[in-house]
Every structure is written in structure tokens, then in C-alpha cells.
Design a protein around this motif. Structure first.
Motif, PDB file in Angstrom:
ATOM      1  N   GLU A  50       1.010  -1.144   0.014  1.00 20.32           N
ATOM      2  CA  GLU A  50      -0.068   0.077  -0.117  1.00 20.32           C
ATOM      3  C   GLU A  50       0.819   1.375   0.168  1.00 20.32           C
ATOM      4  N   LEU A  51       1.874   0.901   0.392  1.00 14.47           N
ATOM      5  CA  LEU A  51       2.982   2.259   0.575  1.00 14.47           C
ATOM      6  C   LEU A  51       4.027   2.529  -0.726  1.00 14.47           C
ATOM      7  N   ARG A  52       4.145   1.439  -1.440  1.00 17.81           N
ATOM      8  CA  ARG A  52       5.158   1.568  -2.290  1.00 17.81           C
ATOM      9  C   ARG A  52       4.593   2.368  -3.645  1.00 17.81           C
ATOM     10  N   ALA A  53       5.465   2.819  -4.634  1.00 19.02           N
ATOM     11  CA  ALA A  53       5.231   3.388  -5.689  1.00 19.02           C
ATOM     12  C   ALA A  53       4.319   4.692  -5.482  1.00 19.02           C
ATOM     13  N   HIS A  54       4.418   5.500  -4.555  1.00 17.74           N
ATOM     14  CA  HIS A  54       3.844   6.757  -4.219  1.00 17.74           C
ATOM     15  C   HIS A  54       2.273   6.779  -4.107  1.00 17.74           C
ATOM     16  N   LYS A  55       1.826   5.370  -3.558  1.00 11.97           N
ATOM     17  CA  LYS A  55       0.524   5.369  -3.835  1.00 11.97           C
ATOM     18  C   LYS A  55      -0.545   6.278  -2.684  1.00 11.97           C
ATOM     19  N   LEU A  56       0.523   6.748  -1.686  1.00 15.62           N
ATOM     20  CA  LEU A  56       0.123   7.731  -0.736  1.00 15.62           C
ATOM     21  C   LEU A  56       0.394   9.066  -1.112  1.00 15.62           C
ATOM     22  N   GLY A  57       0.903   9.181  -2.267  1.00 10.54           N
ATOM     23  CA  GLY A  57       1.407  10.704  -2.617  1.00 10.54           C
ATOM     24  C   GLY A  57       2.703  11.017  -2.032  1.00 10.54           C
ATOM     25  N   TYR A  58       3.437   9.901  -1.535  1.00 12.52           N
ATOM     26  CA  TYR A  58       4.773  10.101  -0.988  1.00 12.52           C
ATOM     27  C   TYR A  58       5.606   9.140  -1.103  1.00 12.52           C
ATOM     28  N   LYS A  59       7.107   9.127  -1.289  1.00 10.76           N
ATOM     29  CA  LYS A  59       8.170   8.101  -1.594  1.00 10.76           C
ATOM     30  C   LYS A  59       8.249   7.487  -0.290  1.00 10.76           C
ATOM     31  N   PHE A  60       7.975   6.153   0.152  1.00 16.09           N
ATOM     32  CA  PHE A  60       8.400   5.457   1.272  1.00 16.09           C
ATOM     33  C   PHE A  60       9.432   4.436   0.917  1.00 16.09           C
ATOM     34  N   LYS A  61      10.329   4.224   1.903  1.00 13.53           N
ATOM     35  CA  LYS A  61      11.451   2.934   1.662  1.00 13.53           C
ATOM     36  C   LYS A  61      11.031   2.393   2.767  1.00 13.53           C
ATOM     37  N   ARG A  62      11.340   1.033   2.618  1.00 11.18           N
ATOM     38  CA  ARG A  62      11.096   0.039   3.516  1.00 11.18           C
ATOM     39  C   ARG A  62      12.695  -0.257   4.041  1.00 11.18           C
ATOM     40  N   GLN A  63      12.525  -0.660   5.491  1.00 11.25           N
ATOM     41  CA  GLN A  63      13.839  -1.064   6.219  1.00 11.25           C
ATOM     42  C   GLN A  63      15.020  -0.170   5.821  1.00 11.25           C
ATOM     43  N   TYR A  64      14.690   1.296   6.448  1.00 13.17           N
ATOM     44  CA  TYR A  64      15.570   2.419   6.136  1.00 13.17           C
ATOM     45  C   TYR A  64      16.329   2.811   7.460  1.00 13.17           C
ATOM     46  N   SER A  65      17.623   2.610   7.353  1.00 12.93           N
ATOM     47  CA  SER A  65      18.192   3.020   8.498  1.00 12.93           C
ATOM     48  C   SER A  65      18.618   4.493   8.880  1.00 12.93           C
ATOM     49  N   LEU A  66      18.297   4.824  10.081  1.00 15.47           N
ATOM     50  CA  LEU A  66      18.215   6.131  10.817  1.00 15.47           C
ATOM     51  C   LEU A  66      19.242   6.176  11.965  1.00 15.47           C
ATOM     52  N   GLY A  67      20.562   6.344  11.770  1.00  9.45           N
ATOM     53  CA  GLY A  67      21.537   6.204  12.779  1.00  9.45           C
ATOM     54  C   GLY A  67      21.779   4.840  12.965  1.00  9.45           C
ATOM     55  N   ASN A  68      21.857   4.330  14.204  1.00  2.00           N
ATOM     56  CA  ASN A  68      22.112   2.809  14.174  1.00  2.00           C
ATOM     57  C   ASN A  68      20.698   1.930  14.138  1.00  2.00           C
ATOM     58  N   TYR A  69      19.775   2.601  13.915  1.00  6.22           N
ATOM     59  CA  TYR A  69      18.272   1.853  13.769  1.00  6.22           C
ATOM     60  C   TYR A  69      17.867   1.673  12.642  1.00  6.22           C
ATOM     61  N   VAL A  70      16.945   0.778  12.223  1.00  5.32           N
ATOM     62  CA  VAL A  70      16.182   0.676  11.119  1.00  5.32           C
ATOM     63  C   VAL A  70      14.822   0.546  11.293  1.00  5.32           C
ATOM     64  N   ALA A  71      14.196   1.845  10.618  1.00  6.63           N
ATOM     65  CA  ALA A  71      12.786   1.746  10.545  1.00  6.63           C
ATOM     66  C   ALA A  71      12.112   0.807   9.566  1.00  6.63           C
ATOM     67  N   ASP A  72      10.820   0.237   9.699  1.00  8.80           N
ATOM     68  CA  ASP A  72      10.260  -0.607   8.982  1.00  8.80           C
ATOM     69  C   ASP A  72       9.928   0.190   7.534  1.00  8.80           C
ATOM     70  N   PHE A  73       9.543   1.282   7.833  1.00  8.36           N
ATOM     71  CA  PHE A  73       9.166   2.240   6.645  1.00  8.36           C
ATOM     72  C   PHE A  73       9.593   3.715   6.965  1.00  8.36           C
ATOM     73  N   PHE A  74       9.835   4.515   5.808  1.00 11.41           N
ATOM     74  CA  PHE A  74      10.311   5.805   6.050  1.00 11.41           C
ATOM     75  C   PHE A  74       9.880   6.476   4.887  1.00 11.41           C
ATOM     76  N   CYS A  75       9.405   7.816   5.229  1.00  9.92           N
ATOM     77  CA  CYS A  75       9.144   8.920   4.225  1.00  9.92           C
ATOM     78  C   CYS A  75      10.030  10.067   4.649  1.00  9.92           C
ATOM     79  N   ARG A  76      11.033  10.029   3.736  1.00 11.94           N
ATOM     80  CA  ARG A  76      12.059  10.979   3.922  1.00 11.94           C
ATOM     81  C   ARG A  76      11.620  12.476   3.860  1.00 11.94           C
ATOM     82  N   GLU A  77      10.895  12.700   2.838  1.00  9.76           N
ATOM     83  CA  GLU A  77      10.392  14.126   2.510  1.00  9.76           C
ATOM     84  C   GLU A  77       9.500  14.522   3.848  1.00  9.76           C
ATOM     85  N   LYS A  78       8.943  13.654   4.455  1.00 10.61           N
ATOM     86  CA  LYS A  78       7.833  13.811   5.813  1.00 10.61           C
ATOM     87  C   LYS A  78       8.557  13.686   7.141  1.00 10.61           C
TER      88      LYS A  78
END
Length: 141
Positions: A50-78
Motif C-alpha cells: 500500500e505504501l510503495r510506488a507513491h500510492k499515498l502521494g509520497y515516496k516510502f522506503k522499507r527497512q531504512y536506517s536512521l543512525g544505528n536503527y532501522v525503521a520498517d518504513f520511512f518517508c524522507r520528505e516528511k
């Protein structure tokens, strides 16, 4: 316990000070991210579809690292991270870790929403509505 909390507070303050130098999706975390993508849960797969391919109007990445942690999904723009929680997140030790991680991410300006596996499976439309509201900048827990 008090000393531990003070050390955590000091670390969070350091993070805030280093915010401009923060590296998103660090190369050193690449193998960890790939492993997590290979082992995604059914709920994560459902939500990803449901999140991939801008389906909600924003780009999401899955398993995206933020520092030493990994978020399941992340929208960098927001700067919005979505965490999918399974049974393991009910354990006291994991809840403590999750709380620290959430504070760490919030110190970096990342908003985190937590969604339970069963919510995705049983109420996907509601979950997507919750995500859309958070993408608009409103906070819905």
C-alpha cells in the motif's frame, strides 16, 4: 536506573547537536537492511504493497536506517517513520528499547508512528487513514 537515564539524556542531547551531520541509510547498515527485507512479516508485506510506488502521494522506503536503527518504513520528505509491531514488542525489555529508540529518532526530527500487526491485517483502511493524517502533519497515535 537514574544514572542510566542521565546517560541516555546526554546521548540524546549529543544527537541533537550532531543533527546536521546525521547520515540516513548509512552504507554500514546495508546488510542488516537487506536481511530485514528478506525476512519481512506478512503485515509488513501487506503494508508495503500500500505504501510503495507513491500510492499515498509520497515516496516510502522499507527497512531504512536512521543512525544505528532501522525503521520498517520511512518517508524522507516528511521525516515520518512507521514501525510495525509484532508480539515481541509486548515484552518489557523490548518496550524499554523501543522507547529509547523512539526518543532517539524524535531527537533527529523524525516522527514515529507505531502500528500493530493485527491492525494492519484487520483494519488496513484505518491504518492507511492514520498514515495519511500523519503525512499531513497531524498527529494520530
Amino acid at each position: 536506573l537514574l544514572v542510566s537515564l542521565l546517560i541516555q539524556e546526554r546521548e540524546i542531547c549529543k544527537i541533537i547537536m550532531m543533527k546536521r551531520q546525521f547520515v540516513f541509510n548509512a552504507t554500514r547498515m546495508k546488510e542488516r537492511r537487506k536481511d530485514l527485507r528478506r525476512r519481512q512479516t506478512n503485515s509488513e508485506e501487506l503494508l508495503w504493497n500500500e505504501l510503495r510506488a507513491h500510492k499515498l502521494g509520497y515516496k516510502f522506503k522499507r527497512q531504512y536506517s536512521l543512525g544505528n536503527y532501522v525503521a520498517d518504513f520511512f518517508c524522507r520528505e516528511k521525516k515520518l517513520a512507521i514501525e510495525v509491531e509484532g508480539e515481541i514488542h509486548k515484552r518489557a525489555s523490548v518496550q524499554k528499547y523501543d522507547t529509547y529508540r523512539m526518543r532517539y529518532l524524535e531527537a533527529l526530527g523524525v516522527r514515529v508512528i507505531r502500528i500493530k500487526n493485527e491492525e494492519i491485517i484487520e483494519r488496513l483502511d484505518w491504518v492507511l487513514k492514520k498514515i495519511r493524517i500523519n503525512l499531513r502533519g497531524e498527529v494520530v497515535k
